[in-house]
Design a protein around this motif. Structure first.
Motif, mmCIF file in Angstrom:
data_model
loop_
_atom_site.group_PDB
_atom_site.id
_atom_site.type_symbol
_atom_site.label_atom_id
_atom_site.label_comp_id
_atom_site.label_asym_id
_atom_site.label_seq_id
_atom_site.Cartn_x
_atom_site.Cartn_y
_atom_site.Cartn_z
ATOM 1 N N GLY A 116 -43.959 21.555 -10.967
ATOM 2 C CA GLY A 116 -44.065 22.154 -9.573
ATOM 3 C C GLY A 116 -43.656 23.398 -9.655
ATOM 4 O O GLY A 116 -43.663 24.266 -10.463
ATOM 5 N N ASP A 117 -43.193 24.024 -8.277
ATOM 6 C CA ASP A 117 -42.823 25.382 -8.276
ATOM 7 C C ASP A 117 -41.479 25.589 -8.844
ATOM 8 O O ASP A 117 -40.500 25.383 -8.485
ATOM 9 C CB ASP A 117 -42.859 25.848 -6.694
ATOM 10 N N PRO A 118 -41.611 26.636 -9.926
ATOM 11 C CA PRO A 118 -40.205 26.880 -10.520
ATOM 12 C C PRO A 118 -39.321 27.545 -9.993
ATOM 13 O O PRO A 118 -38.157 27.827 -10.215
ATOM 14 C CB PRO A 118 -40.820 27.512 -11.861
ATOM 15 N N PHE A 119 -39.844 28.265 -9.173
ATOM 16 C CA PHE A 119 -38.825 29.457 -8.110
ATOM 17 C C PHE A 119 -37.942 28.464 -6.925
ATOM 18 O O PHE A 119 -36.797 28.513 -6.615
ATOM 19 C CB PHE A 119 -39.628 30.393 -7.254
ATOM 20 N N ARG A 120 -38.521 27.314 -6.438
ATOM 21 C CA ARG A 120 -38.146 26.507 -5.384
ATOM 22 C C ARG A 120 -37.651 25.103 -5.941
ATOM 23 O O ARG A 120 -37.052 24.250 -4.943
ATOM 24 C CB ARG A 120 -39.265 26.318 -4.165
ATOM 25 N N GLU A 121 -38.095 24.680 -6.872
ATOM 26 C CA GLU A 121 -37.783 23.291 -7.383
ATOM 27 C C GLU A 121 -37.274 23.425 -8.872
ATOM 28 O O GLU A 121 -37.536 24.376 -9.511
ATOM 29 C CB GLU A 121 -38.954 22.645 -7.493
ATOM 30 N N GLN A 122 -36.386 22.365 -9.384
ATOM 31 C CA GLN A 122 -35.975 22.271 -10.803
ATOM 32 C C GLN A 122 -37.082 21.323 -11.530
ATOM 33 O O GLN A 122 -37.043 20.227 -11.316
ATOM 34 C CB GLN A 122 -34.622 21.640 -10.812
ATOM 35 N N VAL A 123 -37.778 22.223 -12.381
ATOM 36 C CA VAL A 123 -39.022 21.587 -13.069
ATOM 37 C C VAL A 123 -39.180 21.847 -14.403
ATOM 38 O O VAL A 123 -38.208 22.784 -14.890
ATOM 39 C CB VAL A 123 -40.334 21.797 -12.060
ATOM 40 N N ALA A 124 -39.879 21.216 -15.108
ATOM 41 C CA ALA A 124 -39.970 21.492 -16.620
ATOM 42 C C ALA A 124 -41.375 22.305 -16.694
ATOM 43 O O ALA A 124 -41.181 23.180 -17.638
ATOM 44 C CB ALA A 124 -40.061 20.307 -17.461
ATOM 45 N N LEU A 125 -42.481 21.910 -15.978
ATOM 46 C CA LEU A 125 -43.534 22.907 -15.931
ATOM 47 C C LEU A 125 -43.863 23.538 -14.722
ATOM 48 O O LEU A 125 -43.638 22.933 -13.615
ATOM 49 C CB LEU A 125 -44.716 22.009 -16.427
#
Length: 486
Positions: free
Chosen positions: A316-325
């Motif tokens: 997902g969106d790495p600026f707004r969510e905690q994601v791995a990719l």
């Protein structure tokens, strides 16, 4: 005020200060949303010519600057990257689509590159050599003059600063052309850091642009050394042009690196390492694990656990969510990745995880039943794709790992370290990691590949940097003129 809050750089290039370029300007877009973050100037051939001429004039004075002053400026630039992590992290995340830890890594290594370069300024730059004549004979290293640096989009800060900092430290001026898709993280951020550090005007120029800008830099007669990081296809063109013009080109190019998992490896740790090697930054890394070679006795379990890892990784969106990719850099890159996956399925491979996308967000993908001719196995994908191949013997593993045009990085996982070392001796590679995956970089370590991955270790460590950014000059001194029979 943080480094990029001053808007004087908006719509500009850095060339004798912040100036309007002949090439116009372009938006800086956030790949996760498509939003425009800012605008930067774009350099063209006229901008390159002006920058090189200015750099030539500034370089002679910079080379005469004391090593202590050059070191102080480099240390100051490094501190900028350390002290403004919280602000600069967001820029890198949003512009490159990388997760925050990836941005932190870029900033940490950027600082370390500056600190290591500062130490270069006081390195011995020559030696006394014997002479058959009654004279003092020296071999000494001299700055080449103006260094042209061309850097890519994936780790733009690291892949720019690792050439810029040592080239400056050794008394050169630099003209940097970052990829226009990441012109802030790959270039203008560096310009601002050195501006804050007190670098004299004209010593560093930053001209974002595309292939035409790069070609103008490569072909300019005032640039004797080119430091290029990018695809093998583009690198071949740079090398060809540089060779025709009798100038040095340091080429760090693509890869299709193998991770060899031997039958005695700790499977939990091996799968975790393999997932990181293939999926970190969406697989957009030259050292990405592009081929998983797994012993047949553990292959089924390895594949099953790798599929579980891939399915569990949030995208997902790495600026707004905690994601791995996060997202791939643009639609062109996404379409190339998906075309390779689709062609692999058509050739008989099975998609066990992923193989699908939403907008620029590509799911981590695991491919089984691949052969040496499977497109996503045989070619560099530059996306989050993990093809898995089985092997039965060490001879077969060595042959498979070496069966590629590339030679950048190699990982071997085994509890028997010497067995892994002996296997590594049989596989050509610029970088080898035993009991680690294929992705790794440190400012103190030599970095580079062989064969289609580039021209060897041209970055990192004092020896590689001094060799890359200086020329050797023979100098003799004697008390009086010799008599000659003419």
């Amino acid at each position: 005020m943080t480094l990029l809050d001053d808007t004087s750089w908006h719509g500009k290039v850095f060339s004798d200060g912040w100036t309007t370029s002949s090439g116009g300007d372009a938006p800086v877009r956030e790949p996760a949303t498509g939003d425009e973050l800012a605008r930067t100037g774009i350099g063209d051939a006229a901008d390159v010519d002006r920058a090189v001429r200015s750099a030539q004039q500034a370089q002679t004075g910079w080379a005469r600057t004391s090593f202590e002053e050059r070191a102080a400026i480099l240390r100051a630039a490094g501190r900028v990257f350390e002290e403004q992590v919280d602000h600069l992290r967001d820029w890198i995340v949003r512009e490159t689509g990388g997760i925050p830890p990836k941005a932190d890594l870029e900033l940490h290594i950027a600082a370390q590159e500056c600190f290591e370069a500062a130490a270069l300024t006081s390195q011995p730059l020559g030696e006394i050599i014997p002479s058959a004549q009654p004279r003092l004979s020296l071999a000494r290293r001299r700055p080449v003059g103006v260094v042209g640096v061309i850097s890519p989009f994936n780790f733009p800060l690291i892949l720019s600063i690792r050439s810029v900092a040592p080239a400056l430290a050794l008394g050169n001026a630099v003209v940097l052309k970052p990829d226009a898709r990441t012109s802030v993280a790959g270039g203008l951020l560096i310009a601002r850091a050195f501006e804050e550090a007190g670098l004299p005007q004209g010593v560093l120029h930053v001209l974002p642009g595309g292939a035409e800008t790069g070609a103008a830099l490569v072909e300019h007669p005032g640039v004797p050394v080119i430091s290029f990081t990018g695809s093998t296809a583009a690198g071949r063109k740079v090398g060809e042009a540089a060779g025709r013009l009798l100038k040095r080109a340091h080429l760090e190019l693509g890869g299709n690196s193998a991770l060899v998992v031997l039958d005695d490896a700790d499977l939990d740790l091996a799968v975790s390492a393999g997932a990181f090697g293939s999926f970190m930054h969406q697989g957009q890394i030259c050292m990405t694990t592009g081929r998983h070679l797994v012993h047949e006795s553990i292959a089924d379990e390895y594949v099953g656990r790798l599929v579980e890892h891939a399915q569990a990784l949030p995208v997902g969106d790495p600026f707004r969510e905690q994601v791995a990719l996060g997202p791939l850099i643009d639609a062109g890159q996404r379409d190339r990745v998906h075309a390779l996956v689709t062609a692999s399925v058509d050739a008989g491979a099975k998609v066990l995880a992923g193989g699908e996308f939403t907008e620029l967000f590509y799911r981590p993908t695991v491919l089984a039943d691949v052969t040496v001719d499977t497109p996503a196995y045989a070619q560099e994908v530059f996306g989050p794709v993990a093809p898995v191949m089985r092997f039965a013997t060490l001879d077969e593993a060595a042959a498979l790992a070496a069966n590629t045009e590339y030679g950048l990085s190699l990982g071997i996982l085994s509890r028997d370290v010497m067995k892994a070392y002996e296997l590594a001796e049989r596989i050509p590679s610029g970088i080898v990691h035993i009991n680690d995956q294929t992705v790794g970089d440190e400012a103190v370590a030599p970095f580079g590949g062989v064969a289609a991955s580039g021209t060897g270790s041209r970055f990192g460590g004092a020896a590689a940097n001094i060799d890359a950014f200086t020329d050797t000059q023979w100098l003799t001194l004697q008390a009086k003129i010799n008599p000659y029979p003419f």
